[in-house]
Design a protein around this motif. Structure first.
Motif, PDB file in Angstrom:
ATOM      1  N   LEU A 144       0.836  -1.208   0.000  1.00 42.23           N
ATOM      2  CA  LEU A 144       0.000   0.000   0.000  1.00 42.23           C
ATOM      3  C   LEU A 144       0.869   1.256   0.000  1.00 42.23           C
ATOM      4  O   LEU A 144       0.613   2.207  -0.755  1.00 42.23           O
ATOM      5  CB  LEU A 144      -0.914  -0.025   1.227  1.00 42.23           C
ATOM      6  CG  LEU A 144      -2.082   0.958   1.284  1.00 42.23           C
ATOM      7  CD1 LEU A 144      -3.036   0.731   0.121  1.00 42.23           C
ATOM      8  CD2 LEU A 144      -2.829   0.808   2.607  1.00 42.23           C
ATOM      9  N   VAL A 145       1.903   1.262   0.825  1.00 44.67           N
ATOM     10  CA  VAL A 145       2.816   2.405   0.896  1.00 44.67           C
ATOM     11  C   VAL A 145       3.540   2.596  -0.433  1.00 44.67           C
ATOM     12  O   VAL A 145       3.657   3.717  -0.953  1.00 44.67           O
ATOM     13  CB  VAL A 145       3.842   2.212   2.038  1.00 44.67           C
ATOM     14  CG1 VAL A 145       4.935   3.276   1.965  1.00 44.67           C
ATOM     15  CG2 VAL A 145       3.150   2.265   3.392  1.00 44.67           C
ATOM     16  N   GLN A 146       4.012   1.487  -1.000  1.00 41.28           N
ATOM     17  CA  GLN A 146       4.740   1.553  -2.266  1.00 41.28           C
ATOM     18  C   GLN A 146       3.855   2.059  -3.403  1.00 41.28           C
ATOM     19  O   GLN A 146       4.266   2.904  -4.210  1.00 41.28           O
ATOM     20  CB  GLN A 146       5.293   0.169  -2.614  1.00 41.28           C
ATOM     21  CG  GLN A 146       6.177   0.148  -3.849  1.00 41.28           C
ATOM     22  CD  GLN A 146       6.741  -1.245  -4.122  1.00 41.28           C
ATOM     23  OE1 GLN A 146       6.421  -2.210  -3.437  1.00 41.28           O
ATOM     24  NE2 GLN A 146       7.594  -1.348  -5.125  1.00 41.28           N
ATOM     25  N   THR A 147       2.623   1.559  -3.455  1.00 36.70           N
ATOM     26  CA  THR A 147       1.692   1.965  -4.514  1.00 36.70           C
ATOM     27  C   THR A 147       1.310   3.433  -4.361  1.00 36.70           C
ATOM     28  O   THR A 147       1.250   4.179  -5.342  1.00 36.70           O
ATOM     29  CB  THR A 147       0.417   1.100  -4.466  1.00 36.70           C
ATOM     30  OG1 THR A 147       0.780  -0.281  -4.592  1.00 36.70           O
ATOM     31  CG2 THR A 147      -0.535   1.467  -5.586  1.00 36.70           C
ATOM     32  N   ARG A 148       1.049   3.863  -3.130  1.00 33.46           N
ATOM     33  CA  ARG A 148       0.686   5.260  -2.890  1.00 33.46           C
ATOM     34  C   ARG A 148       1.831   6.194  -3.305  1.00 33.46           C
ATOM     35  O   ARG A 148       1.608   7.221  -3.950  1.00 33.46           O
ATOM     36  CB  ARG A 148       0.342   5.477  -1.414  1.00 33.46           C
ATOM     37  CG  ARG A 148      -0.055   6.918  -1.103  1.00 33.46           C
ATOM     38  CD  ARG A 148      -0.396   7.135   0.356  1.00 33.46           C
ATOM     39  NE  ARG A 148      -1.678   6.557   0.698  1.00 33.46           N
ATOM     40  CZ  ARG A 148      -1.853   5.513   1.498  1.00 33.46           C
ATOM     41  NH1 ARG A 148      -0.781   4.927   2.057  1.00 33.46           N
ATOM     42  NH2 ARG A 148      -3.046   5.041   1.763  1.00 33.46           N
ATOM     43  N   THR A 149       3.060   5.827  -2.945  1.00 36.07           N
ATOM     44  CA  THR A 149       4.220   6.638  -3.305  1.00 36.07           C
ATOM     45  C   THR A 149       4.357   6.740  -4.821  1.00 36.07           C
ATOM     46  O   THR A 149       4.592   7.827  -5.365  1.00 36.07           O
ATOM     47  CB  THR A 149       5.502   6.038  -2.704  1.00 36.07           C
ATOM     48  OG1 THR A 149       5.365   5.962  -1.280  1.00 36.07           O
ATOM     49  CG2 THR A 149       6.713   6.892  -3.051  1.00 36.07           C
ATOM     50  N   HIS A 150       4.184   5.624  -5.510  1.00 34.00           N
ATOM     51  CA  HIS A 150       4.304   5.620  -6.972  1.00 34.00           C
ATOM     52  C   HIS A 150       3.244   6.510  -7.611  1.00 34.00           C
ATOM     53  O   HIS A 150       3.547   7.300  -8.523  1.00 34.00           O
ATOM     54  CB  HIS A 150       4.172   4.194  -7.508  1.00 34.00           C
ATOM     55  CG  HIS A 150       4.157   4.116  -9.005  1.00 34.00           C
ATOM     56  ND1 HIS A 150       5.283   4.308  -9.773  1.00 34.00           N
ATOM     57  CD2 HIS A 150       3.121   3.886  -9.874  1.00 34.00           C
ATOM     58  CE1 HIS A 150       4.963   4.203 -11.049  1.00 34.00           C
ATOM     59  NE2 HIS A 150       3.667   3.944 -11.151  1.00 34.00           N
ATOM     60  N   ILE A 151       2.004   6.389  -7.152  1.00 40.25           N
ATOM     61  CA  ILE A 151       0.904   7.179  -7.727  1.00 40.25           C
ATOM     62  C   ILE A 151       1.143   8.670  -7.517  1.00 40.25           C
ATOM     63  O   ILE A 151       1.017   9.476  -8.443  1.00 40.25           O
ATOM     64  CB  ILE A 151      -0.447   6.765  -7.108  1.00 40.25           C
ATOM     65  CG1 ILE A 151      -0.865   5.374  -7.616  1.00 40.25           C
ATOM     66  CG2 ILE A 151      -1.540   7.788  -7.437  1.00 40.25           C
ATOM     67  CD1 ILE A 151      -2.104   4.814  -6.947  1.00 40.25           C
ATOM     68  N   TYR A 152       1.534   9.054  -6.316  1.00 32.81           N
ATOM     69  CA  TYR A 152       1.642  10.474  -5.984  1.00 32.81           C
ATOM     70  C   TYR A 152       2.932  11.118  -6.472  1.00 32.81           C
ATOM     71  O   TYR A 152       3.055  12.338  -6.444  1.00 32.81           O
ATOM     72  CB  TYR A 152       1.453  10.672  -4.482  1.00 32.81           C
ATOM     73  CG  TYR A 152      -0.011  10.683  -4.110  1.00 32.81           C
ATOM     74  CD1 TYR A 152      -0.716  11.870  -4.054  1.00 32.81           C
ATOM     75  CD2 TYR A 152      -0.700   9.503  -3.863  1.00 32.81           C
ATOM     76  CE1 TYR A 152      -2.061  11.882  -3.751  1.00 32.81           C
ATOM     77  CE2 TYR A 152      -2.052   9.503  -3.559  1.00 32.81           C
ATOM     78  CZ  TYR A 152      -2.719  10.702  -3.504  1.00 32.81           C
ATOM     79  OH  TYR A 152      -4.068  10.718  -3.212  1.00 32.81           O
ATOM     80  N   GLN A 153       3.864  10.306  -6.937  1.00 35.69           N
ATOM     81  CA  GLN A 153       5.056  10.874  -7.560  1.00 35.69           C
ATOM     82  C   GLN A 153       4.860  11.124  -9.049  1.00 35.69           C
ATOM     83  O   GLN A 153       5.718  11.722  -9.700  1.00 35.69           O
ATOM     84  CB  GLN A 153       6.257   9.940  -7.351  1.00 35.69           C
ATOM     85  CG  GLN A 153       6.835   9.986  -5.947  1.00 35.69           C
ATOM     86  CD  GLN A 153       7.989   9.024  -5.755  1.00 35.69           C
ATOM     87  OE1 GLN A 153       8.178   8.090  -6.547  1.00 35.69           O
ATOM     88  NE2 GLN A 153       8.764   9.238  -4.703  1.00 35.69           N
ATOM     89  N   ASN A 154       3.734  10.665  -9.594  1.00 35.89           N
ATOM     90  CA  ASN A 154       3.504  10.774 -11.025  1.00 35.89           C
ATOM     91  C   ASN A 154       2.119  11.351 -11.332  1.00 35.89           C
ATOM     92  O   ASN A 154       1.432  10.896 -12.251  1.00 35.89           O
ATOM     93  CB  ASN A 154       3.645   9.386 -11.691  1.00 35.89           C
ATOM     94  CG  ASN A 154       5.033   8.799 -11.529  1.00 35.89           C
ATOM     95  OD1 ASN A 154       5.951   9.120 -12.245  1.00 35.89           O
ATOM     96  ND2 ASN A 154       5.187   7.914 -10.540  1.00 35.89           N
TER      97      ASN A 154
END
Length: 316
Positions: free
Chosen positions: A42-52
């Motif tokens: 969840l943390v990894q996916t959230r970081t990926h989404i919000y960086q792009n």
């Protein structure tokens, strides 16, 4: 928590996590390994989404129904707050709130747009779209702050000034123009922070200051993407393209020199960790007021005028 369309992967992972936690609690089984794995994902996916994030996705975030509004920040940032009402002419505009406050014991005047947190309150607040009396109330409070030598903090979050016939009849354009003129010449420090939407003259009406900054996932431009799409393509269907072409994000505005800085938001947006966002906002306000107080009032006004006079560029 409400999820936006581009947050679908987060919604799915959150549902899985809640399901596994429910099973573990109901059946008294140890599923800590699976829970930890899902939480990391969840943390990894959230970081990926919000960086792009695209410009349109940032527009969506700025309008998130759970995003903190002015009254929330006032309640978390200010030790004391006494709301003041009315423009002493027509009435009190609920789309703009303001009053004397204290931040860590220092007196300030805080003013901002307020949208409302449910359907009834949104109607009462006119969805944050102020009438002329709202801007005249804001100016009255600014002049009061100047009289008592109190710094001014404005929190901007509006889809635009109210465009109704009655607003135009009561002088919407004049009220906003008057605020622009008067704010440039205020003798006290003025800090303007865009906490959500920053559209057109509705934002500018309380947006002239020594420091104008944006939260990371906000936008600031002359027109909303939907209205821009309607004008250029005769349809709202091109709002995504309009958002890209308008260059309305905090990164764009900072690059153009139209704002003085960008305040970072927690990963997931301000609504994901509102307490943390309020703390970051408070720290910025306290630090900036201290910096501006060191500058002579006449010098501040001179710098303010110079800053706005130098905005804009063109090519032959």
């Amino acid at each position: 928590m409400q999820f936006l369309d581009f947050e679908k992967p987060l919604e799915d992972l959150t549902a899985q996590l809640d399901k596994i936690k429910g099973i573990a609690e109901k059946n008294h089984v140890d599923m800590s390994a699976s829970i930890k794995e899902l939480e990391a994902s969840l943390v990894q996916t959230r970081t990926h989404i919000y960086q792009n994030l695209t410009p349109w996705q940032r527009v969506q975030l700025s309008r998130h129904p759970e995003r903190p509004y002015t009254n929330y920040y006032i309640s978390r940032i200010c030790n004391k707050f006494t709301e003041l009402f009315g423009d002493r002419n027509v009435g009190d505009d609920k789309a703009i709130v303001g009053g004397f406050a204290e931040i860590d014991g220092d007196p300030v005047m805080i003013i901002g747009h307020q949208k409302g947190t449910n359907t009834k309150m949104r109607q009462l607040r006119n969805f944050g779209m102020a009438n002329p009396e709202g801007y005249r109330k804001a100016l009255r409070l600014m002049k009061l702050a100047e009289k008592f030598n109190r710094p001014i903090v404005t929190l901007i979050d509006t889809p635009g000034a109210y465009p109704g016939l009655e607003a135009e009849e009561r002088g919407q354009g004049e009220a906003i123009a008057r605020n622009l003129f008067e704010m440039v010449n205020l003798k006290v420090p003025v800090i303007c922070i865009i906490i959500g939407e920053g559209a057109s003259g509705g934002a500018l009406g309380i947006g002239i200051g020594d420091r104008v900054v944006m939260l990371e996932n906000t936008w600031y431009t002359v027109i909303s993407p939907e209205n821009c799409s309607t004008i250029l393509w005769r349809s709202w269907d091109f709002k995504v393209q309009a958002a890209e072409q308008l260059k309305l994000t905090s990164k764009d505005m900072s690059g153009f020199g139209l704002v003085d800085g960008v305040i970072p938001e927690p990963i997931g947006g301000a609504h994901s960790q509102p307490e943390a966002m309020a703390g970051t906002l408070k720290a910025y306000i306290v630090k900036t007021i201290a910096e501006l107080k060191k500058i002579n009032a006449d010098k501040r006004i001179e710098q303010r005028i110079e800053k706005f006079s130098n905005m804009g560029f063109y090519q032959d």
